[in-house]
Motif scaffolding. Structure first.
Motif, PDB file in Angstrom:
ATOM      1  N   THR A  18      49.187  34.090  38.007  1.00  0.00           N
ATOM      2  CA  THR A  18      47.896  34.838  37.824  1.00  0.00           C
ATOM      3  C   THR A  18      48.105  36.285  37.632  1.00  0.00           C
ATOM      4  O   THR A  18      47.934  36.965  36.736  1.00  0.00           O
ATOM      5  N   GLU A  22      47.854  39.022  34.558  1.00  0.00           N
ATOM      6  CA  GLU A  22      46.734  39.723  34.377  1.00  0.00           C
ATOM      7  C   GLU A  22      47.384  41.407  34.465  1.00  0.00           C
ATOM      8  O   GLU A  22      46.830  42.210  33.663  1.00  0.00           O
ATOM      9  N   THR A  26      46.689  44.156  31.419  1.00  0.00           N
ATOM     10  CA  THR A  26      46.103  45.243  31.865  1.00  0.00           C
ATOM     11  C   THR A  26      46.955  46.427  31.393  1.00  0.00           C
ATOM     12  O   THR A  26      46.466  47.104  30.536  1.00  0.00           O
ATOM     13  N   ARG A  34      42.393  39.425  29.364  1.00  0.00           N
ATOM     14  CA  ARG A  34      42.386  39.217  30.644  1.00  0.00           C
ATOM     15  C   ARG A  34      41.220  38.796  31.507  1.00  0.00           C
ATOM     16  O   ARG A  34      41.447  37.805  32.361  1.00  0.00           O
TER      17      ARG A  34
END
Length: 81
Positions: A18, A22, A26, A34
């Motif tokens: 995860t 993420e 980003t 996200r």
């Protein structure tokens, strides 16, 4: 008897952590995806979307968020009473 494409055996790919996913979202500046990824993926699964449909739907969520933020910024800059 016809084989169901969803039940075909495919080579297993390791799950992406995860945090790594993420970080990628980003870096790509995709905050809407996200921030709501789990909910969006669950909804795509409920709707039984294929990968192309799900990707288009995720992108539409990102575009909608960016459009909303752009509108909010324009209103702030306009300084309406």
């Amino acid at each position: 008897m016809s084989a169901n494409p969803r039940n075909r055996s495919t080579p297993a790919t390791p799950p992406v952590p995860t945090e790594e996913l993420e970080a990628m979202l980003t870096r790509l500046r995709l905050p809407a995806i996200r921030d709501r990824l789990d909910a969006l993926l669950e909804e795509a699964a409920r709707r039984e979307m294929n990968l192309r449909e799900a990707l288009a739907w995720l992108c539409a969520a990102e575009v909608a968020r960016k459009d909303q933020l752009r509108m909010e910024m324009a209103l702030r800059l306009a300084r309406f009473p």
